[in-house]
Motif scaffolding. Structure first.
Motif, PDB file in Angstrom:
ATOM      1  N   VAL A  64       5.183  -0.967  -0.520  1.00  0.00           N
ATOM      2  CA  VAL A  64       4.668  -1.884  -1.552  1.00  0.00           C
ATOM      3  C   VAL A  64       3.139  -1.884  -1.522  1.00  0.00           C
ATOM      4  CG1 VAL A  64       4.529  -4.309  -2.278  1.00  0.00           C
ATOM      5  CG2 VAL A  64       6.724  -3.343  -1.557  1.00  0.00           C
ATOM      6  N   ALA A  65       2.567  -1.897  -0.309  1.00  0.00           N
ATOM      7  CA  ALA A  65       1.106  -1.885  -0.172  1.00  0.00           C
ATOM      8  C   ALA A  65       0.518  -0.614  -0.785  1.00  0.00           C
ATOM      9  CB  ALA A  65       0.727  -1.988   1.302  1.00  0.00           C
ATOM     10  N   ASN A  66       1.164   0.521  -0.536  1.00  0.00           N
ATOM     11  CA  ASN A  66       0.686   1.787  -1.094  1.00  0.00           C
ATOM     12  C   ASN A  66       0.752   1.785  -2.616  1.00  0.00           C
ATOM     13  OD1 ASN A  66       0.163   2.831   1.451  1.00  0.00           O
ATOM     14  ND2 ASN A  66       2.157   3.826   1.640  1.00  0.00           N
ATOM     15  N   TYR A  67       1.789   1.172  -3.162  1.00  0.00           N
ATOM     16  CA  TYR A  67       1.907   1.077  -4.622  1.00  0.00           C
ATOM     17  C   TYR A  67       0.774   0.209  -5.185  1.00  0.00           C
ATOM     18  CZ  TYR A  67       3.674   0.032  -9.285  1.00  0.00           C
ATOM     19  OH  TYR A  67       3.780  -0.120 -10.648  1.00  0.00           O
ATOM     20  N   MET A  68       0.461  -0.888  -4.496  1.00  0.00           N
ATOM     21  CA  MET A  68      -0.645  -1.739  -4.937  1.00  0.00           C
ATOM     22  C   MET A  68      -1.966  -0.972  -4.904  1.00  0.00           C
ATOM     23  SD  MET A  68       0.220  -5.400  -3.141  1.00  0.00           S
ATOM     24  CE  MET A  68       1.392  -6.547  -3.882  1.00  0.00           C
ATOM     25  N   GLN A  69      -2.144  -0.155  -3.854  1.00  0.00           N
ATOM     26  CA  GLN A  69      -3.346   0.672  -3.758  1.00  0.00           C
ATOM     27  C   GLN A  69      -3.445   1.641  -4.926  1.00  0.00           C
ATOM     28  OE1 GLN A  69      -3.264   2.388   0.229  1.00  0.00           O
ATOM     29  NE2 GLN A  69      -5.230   1.440   0.690  1.00  0.00           N
ATOM     30  N   SER A  70      -2.299   2.176  -5.335  1.00  0.00           N
ATOM     31  CA  SER A  70      -2.282   3.124  -6.454  1.00  0.00           C
ATOM     32  C   SER A  70      -2.693   2.453  -7.765  1.00  0.00           C
ATOM     33  CB  SER A  70      -0.889   3.750  -6.604  1.00  0.00           C
ATOM     34  OG  SER A  70       0.034   2.824  -7.174  1.00  0.00           O
ATOM     35  N   LYS A  71      -2.624   1.113  -7.784  1.00  0.00           N
ATOM     36  CA  LYS A  71      -3.032   0.352  -8.977  1.00  0.00           C
ATOM     37  C   LYS A  71      -4.513  -0.024  -8.912  1.00  0.00           C
ATOM     38  CE  LYS A  71      -0.020  -1.088 -11.417  1.00  0.00           C
ATOM     39  NZ  LYS A  71       0.640  -0.491 -12.598  1.00  0.00           N
TER      40      LYS A  71
END
Length: 240
Positions: A64-71
């Motif tokens: 989830v953290a990595n997905y937020m970073q991708s945003k």
């Protein structure tokens, strides 16, 4: 009254009314009106919103953290950053002083396996290690927050958000949860460990129920497409 005496009338002199020039009166009136309005409309510096992201082992919080970073959202991955902090010379020196030279490997860095063996299932030793590492990581995180002060939202990802007390630094808390068997399956694939060891680690952490009770948002991370949709909804809510 004698006819020969004259009666003198007393004259009362009233003070002259002081006149304020019209332009001064207008200026004072405007000042009384404008000052309060100026205080109201004065721009207020926006505070960076710190989001605490947590979850138990195998919940998928790092995904989830990595997905937020991708945003485009800055994310502080606590495990990664803590390892970097533990390699700082001054921190190594404190750890060696507390636990002995044997915790140093051949590369002059910490032998994490030896250190883990010392603190594993030993609350007193773990407390000593945390007393060294946690304040250093806290300072490192505070500096990271300052470096991202122009961001509207930043995220701190950590498994021990509540246990470490770092939840107090957060404006909003998000917990990532998943069914027990899903968590076990993920960790076995990732770490090639045993079910028993995973259950032992899970039992040493806060339960999902405890995390949920103390969180503002909860993400059920079983299907990642649904997870991404939920993350997007939460982020839009926080930005607005």
């Amino acid at each position: 009254m004698n006819e020969g005496n004259e009666v003198k009338e007393e004259t009362i002199i009233l003070p002259k009314k002081q006149h304020i020039p019209i332009h001064e009166a207008v200026e004072k009136t405007i000042e009384k009106v404008v000052k309060p309005i100026a205080k109201i409309v004065e721009p207020i510096e926006k505070k960076t919103k710190i989001i605490g992201l947590t979850g138990g082992i195998g919940s998928g919080k790092t995904t989830v953290a990595n997905y937020m970073q991708s945003k485009g959202i800055p994310v502080y991955i606590s495990d990664v950053e803590a390892k970097r902090v533990m390699d700082f010379p001054e921190i190594i020196s404190k750890i060696v002083k507390e636990f002995g030279i044997d915790v140093i490997g051949t590369n002059n860095l910490l032998d994490r396996e030896k250190l883990a063996a010392i603190v594993f299932n030993n609350p007193d030793q773990l407390k000593k290690l945390n007393a060294i590492v946690h304040p250093a990581v806290k300072e490192h995180f505070d500096n990271w927050v300052l470096s991202n002060k122009n961001q509207s939202i930043i995220v701190k990802e950590t498994a021990i958000l509540f246990e470490s007390g770092s939840y107090k630094d957060c404006d909003v808390i998000i917990s990532v949860v998943a069914p027990l068997e899903t968590r076990i399956s993920r960790v076995i694939k990732r770490d090639t460990t045993t079910r028993e060891k995973i259950l032992q680690r899970i039992n040493n952490q806060l339960s999902d129920e405890e995390r949920i009770e103390r969180s503002n948002y909860v993400i059920n991370n079983e299907n990642f497409d649904n997870t991404k949709q939920k993350v997007d909804e939460i982020l839009n809510s926080l930005k607005n």
